[in-house]
Design an enzyme around this catalytic site. Structure first.
Site, PDB file in Angstrom:
ATOM      1  N   THR A  28      42.158  44.708  46.409  1.00  0.00           N
ATOM      2  CA  THR A  28      41.029  45.168  47.215  1.00  0.00           C
ATOM      3  C   THR A  28      40.981  44.388  48.535  1.00  0.00           C
ATOM      4  OG1 THR A  28      39.761  45.686  45.232  1.00  0.00           O
ATOM      5  CG2 THR A  28      38.497  45.359  47.250  1.00  0.00           C
ATOM      6  N   GLY A  29      40.583  45.086  49.601  1.00  0.00           N
ATOM      7  CA  GLY A  29      40.346  44.383  50.861  1.00  0.00           C
ATOM      8  C   GLY A  29      41.043  45.021  52.040  1.00  0.00           C
ATOM      9  N   THR A  31      43.456  43.777  53.913  1.00  0.00           N
ATOM     10  CA  THR A  31      44.913  43.615  53.932  1.00  0.00           C
ATOM     11  C   THR A  31      45.552  44.631  52.985  1.00  0.00           C
ATOM     12  OG1 THR A  31      44.448  41.260  54.228  1.00  0.00           O
ATOM     13  CG2 THR A  31      46.741  41.872  53.887  1.00  0.00           C
ATOM     14  N   GLY A  82      45.286  40.792  48.193  1.00  0.00           N
ATOM     15  CA  GLY A  82      45.028  39.781  49.213  1.00  0.00           C
ATOM     16  C   GLY A  82      44.377  38.555  48.601  1.00  0.00           C
ATOM     17  N   ALA A  83      43.898  37.667  49.473  1.00  0.00           N
ATOM     18  CA  ALA A  83      43.184  36.470  49.016  1.00  0.00           C
ATOM     19  C   ALA A  83      42.339  35.961  50.178  1.00  0.00           C
ATOM     20  CB  ALA A  83      44.158  35.394  48.562  1.00  0.00           C
ATOM     21  N   ASP A  84      41.368  35.136  49.827  1.00  0.00           N
ATOM     22  CA  ASP A  84      40.533  34.517  50.860  1.00  0.00           C
ATOM     23  C   ASP A  84      41.084  33.160  51.279  1.00  0.00           C
ATOM     24  OD1 ASP A  84      38.435  36.571  50.928  1.00  0.00           O
ATOM     25  OD2 ASP A  84      38.193  35.981  48.832  1.00  0.00           O
ATOM     26  N   GLU A 103      40.224  42.088  39.558  1.00  0.00           N
ATOM     27  CA  GLU A 103      41.453  41.526  40.135  1.00  0.00           C
ATOM     28  C   GLU A 103      42.102  40.547  39.163  1.00  0.00           C
ATOM     29  OE1 GLU A 103      40.176  41.909  44.833  1.00  0.00           O
ATOM     30  OE2 GLU A 103      39.844  40.008  43.816  1.00  0.00           O
TER      31      GLU A 103
HETATM   32  C1  5RP Z   1      38.368  41.004  47.188  1.00  0.00           C
HETATM   33  C2  5RP Z   1      39.406  39.968  47.465  1.00  0.00           C
HETATM   34  C3  5RP Z   1      40.249  40.154  48.672  1.00  0.00           C
HETATM   35  O1  5RP Z   1      41.573  40.117  48.287  1.00  0.00           O
HETATM   36  C4  5RP Z   1      39.961  39.040  49.644  1.00  0.00           C
HETATM   37  O2  5RP Z   1      38.583  39.025  49.925  1.00  0.00           O
HETATM   38  C5  5RP Z   1      40.757  39.201  50.933  1.00  0.00           C
HETATM   39  O3  5RP Z   1      40.295  40.339  51.618  1.00  0.00           O
HETATM   40  P1  5RP Z   1      40.837  40.719  53.060  1.00  0.00           P
HETATM   41  O4  5RP Z   1      42.239  41.173  52.901  1.00  0.00           O
HETATM   42  O5  5RP Z   1      39.896  41.818  53.500  1.00  0.00           O
HETATM   43  O6  5RP Z   1      40.718  39.500  53.950  1.00  0.00           O
HETATM   44  O7  5RP Z   1      39.556  39.009  46.753  1.00  0.00           O
HETATM   45  O8  5RP Z   1      37.570  40.653  46.094  1.00  0.00           O
END
Ligand code: 5RP
Length: 214
Positions: A28-29, A31, A82-84, A103
């Site tokens: 999700t997100g 990316t 993706g990841a934060d 996830e």
């Molecule tokens: C959603 C997530 C996303 O992977 C994370 O927030 C990164 O999102 P983005 O690609 O929009 O920066 O963990 O729960």
């Protein structure tokens, strides 16, 4: 390269891990959206996708990609998300988009977890990004007090109900030097559904939008 260009580059790079006639795990997100766009081009070569959120399910269906129930799928070869934040050990903070529980489930099932990030997500020590923790709604205050006792500063993401009907606490003020320990310990707090720390099941490969991979 700006952040958006890096997200696109990372999302498109993940296509090399997609195998023919496979069910793909999709995160999700913003990316991941680039990954879904790239996946759509080769959608006739895959059997479908298992999605980590209602948001991604909508995007997949809009591209004509079949969304499957995880319970109806034996294995998932590759999961792309993706990841934060990401450290050198490929431990991740996830859940900025609120989809951390699904996830984590898909990551657990997948044989290979490919994480796609822009360079700004790569850190020496996890914790600058507030750690999301999904909680059962009636346990919110109790879990918040327990987290405070452990040195974190939880902030209720008041405008968010997860796809599972739960709430999220974003925990500020952490410097996570032992991610496995923190994940195990916080998982034991009654009322916690999921800690958004992917340490016991880290990514297998991280694709950074600037071309690095590790
Ligand atoms: C959603 C997530 C996303 O992977 C994370 O927030 C990164 O999102 P983005 O690609 O929009 O920066 O963990 O729960």
């Amino acid at each position: 390269m700006d952040i958006e260009a890096q997200k696109r580059a990372a999302g498109e790079a993940a296509i090399e891990f997609v195998e023919d006639h496979a069910v793909i795990g999709v995160g999700t997100g913003t990316t991941v959206k680039y990954f879904i766009d790239a996946l759509a081009i080769m959608k006739h070569r895959i059997d479908g996708a298992v999605s980590s959120s209602e948001q991604s399910s909508r995007l997949l269906r809009a591209q004509g990609i079949q969304v499957l129930d995880l319970n109806a799928v034996g294995t998932i070869g590759v999961y792309v998300d993706g990841a934060d934040e990401c450290d050198r050990g490929r431990h991740l903070i996830k859940g900025g988009g609120g989809a951390l529980t699904r996830e984590k489930i898909i990551a657990a099932v997948a044989k290979k977890f490919v994480c796609i990030v822009d360079a700004h997500k790569c850190v020496e020590v996890l914790g600058r990004f507030p750690l999301p923790v999904e909680v059962i709604p009636m346990a919110r205050s109790y879990v918040a007090r327990e987290i405070e006792r452990r040195g974190g500063t939880p902030v209720w993401r008041a405008d968010c109900v997860t796809d599972n009907g739960n709430w999220i606490l974003d925990v500020h003020g952490l410097s996570i030097t032992d991610p496995e320990h923190l994940e195990s310990e916080w998982n034991q707090i009654t009322g916690v559904v999921t800690v958004g720390l992917f340490a016991h099941r880290p990514a297998d490969v991280v694709l950074v939008g600037d071309g690095r991979r590790f």
